[in-house]
Structures are given as structure tokens and as C-alpha cells.
Design a protein around this motif. Sequence first.
Motif, mmCIF file in Angstrom:
data_model
loop_
_atom_site.group_PDB
_atom_site.id
_atom_site.type_symbol
_atom_site.label_atom_id
_atom_site.label_comp_id
_atom_site.label_asym_id
_atom_site.label_seq_id
_atom_site.Cartn_x
_atom_site.Cartn_y
_atom_site.Cartn_z
ATOM 1 N N THR A 1 37.989 8.728 51.740
ATOM 2 C CA THR A 1 38.396 8.006 52.939
ATOM 3 C C THR A 1 37.743 6.626 52.943
ATOM 4 O OG1 THR A 1 38.415 8.005 55.370
ATOM 5 C CG2 THR A 1 36.493 8.977 54.299
ATOM 6 N N ASN B 1 47.334 8.178 52.356
ATOM 7 C CA ASN B 1 47.982 6.894 52.654
ATOM 8 C C ASN B 1 47.363 6.158 53.836
ATOM 9 O OD1 ASN B 1 50.003 6.492 50.675
ATOM 10 N ND2 ASN B 1 51.328 8.037 51.638
ATOM 11 N N LYS B 2 46.980 6.906 54.879
ATOM 12 C CA LYS B 2 46.487 6.238 56.088
ATOM 13 C C LYS B 2 45.158 5.516 55.866
ATOM 14 C CE LYS B 2 44.492 10.516 58.018
ATOM 15 N NZ LYS B 2 44.493 11.405 59.205
ATOM 16 N N TYR B 3 44.478 5.799 54.731
ATOM 17 C CA TYR B 3 43.209 5.139 54.448
ATOM 18 C C TYR B 3 43.325 4.080 53.341
ATOM 19 C CZ TYR B 3 41.583 9.339 56.874
ATOM 20 O OH TYR B 3 41.406 10.343 57.794
#
Length: 278
Positions: free
Chosen positions: A61, A33-35
Motif C-alpha cells: 500500500t 489499483n486504489k494505491y
Amino acid sequence: MKLGDYNTLTVVRRADFGLYLDGGREGDILLPNKYVPEGTEIGDEIEVFLYLDQEERLIATTETPLARVGDFAYLECTWVNQYGAFLNWGLTKDLFCPFREQKMRMEKGRSYIVYIHIDSESYRIVATAKVDRFLDSDPAPFRTGQPVDILVWQKTDLGFKCIIENRYPGLIYDTQIFQHIHTGDRLQAYVSQVRGDGKTDITLQPTGRQLTTDFADRLLSYLRQHDGQCPLGDKSDTDDIREMFQVSKKTFKKAVGDLYRRRLIIPSDHSIALVPEE
């Protein structure tokens, strides 16, 4: 799939912890999610970098690494354990360099020139400081005066070894260096010659007439920015010329002669002045 490189993949499904991308025969690949770029939907194509996570699984990523598989790079050692060193290459997971691939024991906080490749036995992305064996030994297909990108490699008695266009070995002689350079610098340089043994000599300045023309323009610009005066002339010390302009005295004198013939300057033994505008 290109491991340790950029790939354009299609989003196929969503999960609580990220998006899954179509990896073909490799199966679905997680993009945490963070990417995930805002607004990304199922069916979208997205460019991602693929590497292996802590459990050796393919993961994607959108971070930008400092280098990828097949690159030579100058990377900092972030920690060392009983197996080897770990290098910061711009991703969450550091890059491993085994002790057997180090020329000298790497130390935390220091940076090293390495080559990034996929280990044939473990299929892991690893670094090696023994970069010589990954340089192309064939004669380089360069022409004299050709601009090239270089990575400064290491100091020798003759000058600095460098890596040309991420592929070929080269050498910059001390006599051709008129500026401060250091291991890890990425610079534009020029081919001085490809020798009979296939090795390539490099200079940091354009060669021949182009060098004179470029420096003449730079000297003219300097004069215009300094009230039409330069405190160096035909008989000034070589080191003073090198310190101020990062060129040889020979190049300096040729450029002065060029500007004088164009009636743009008034040279003297220890100074140069712009011709006053009428």
C-alpha cells in the motif's frame, strides 16, 4: 522484505486489479489499483508499506500508517470480538491485539499505548499493551541536557512515565511539569539525568543556563507583544507564573535577573515593564 515497514520495490507487471511488485523470494506482491500513484509504469521503483491482507497474504500500500513494526504508538480501539481488539493504525486493515496481550480489556473508542511487533508463532503483525518487556533495559546513552523525543506513557504517583526515542523508559516528575500533558502526547524533552540504576529522568524544558536564556527570550517577546507590560513580578505567586508561562518561579526570577542586567526591563514586586526606547 520488511513486513510492517516501508520497502522500495520494482513494478514487474500489470493486472486488472493493480500492479505486481518484485518481492524476491516472497514472489510478486500486489499493489491494488486504489494505491497506485498516477503515471506509474512497469520498471519503476516505488516505496510501499507491506502488511498482510485478510487472507494473510503479503500486500502493498502507499497509505501512510500511524506506526510500523518496532514502534510504540497510541492507537484507538475501533472494535472488539471474541478473540481480541482491533486498533486503527491508519491502514484499511486494523491492527489486532489479542486479549492475552492486553493489560485490561480494551474498549471501543478508547486509545492505548501499544508496541507493534511480528508474532513469532503466527507471523502476523500484532499489537501488545504489555510494552514493558519491549523497552531497552540497558543504561541509556544520553547526556544531561540532551534533547530527545518522547511518547508520554502513563501517570504514576511521581509523575508521568514516558518512552524515550522509541526505545528507553523515562520519568517526568510532577515537579518538572509546567504544562498540561496527556498519555499519547509526543513531545520534545530534555534529559535531566541518567541515574545510577540506568533509569532516565526527563524534563520538558531545557536544563541549566539554556533554560534561563530560552525563557528570557520568550519573556522579552511577551513584553513586546503586550505594550511592554507583564502583570507578574518577583513576589508573584508560583502558581500564577506556572499558569502563564509554564515555568518554575526559580526560572522566572533568573530570566528577570538576566534581562535586568542587560538593562532591558524594569522589574518590580508584582510587574515587569520594558525599558522605554530612547
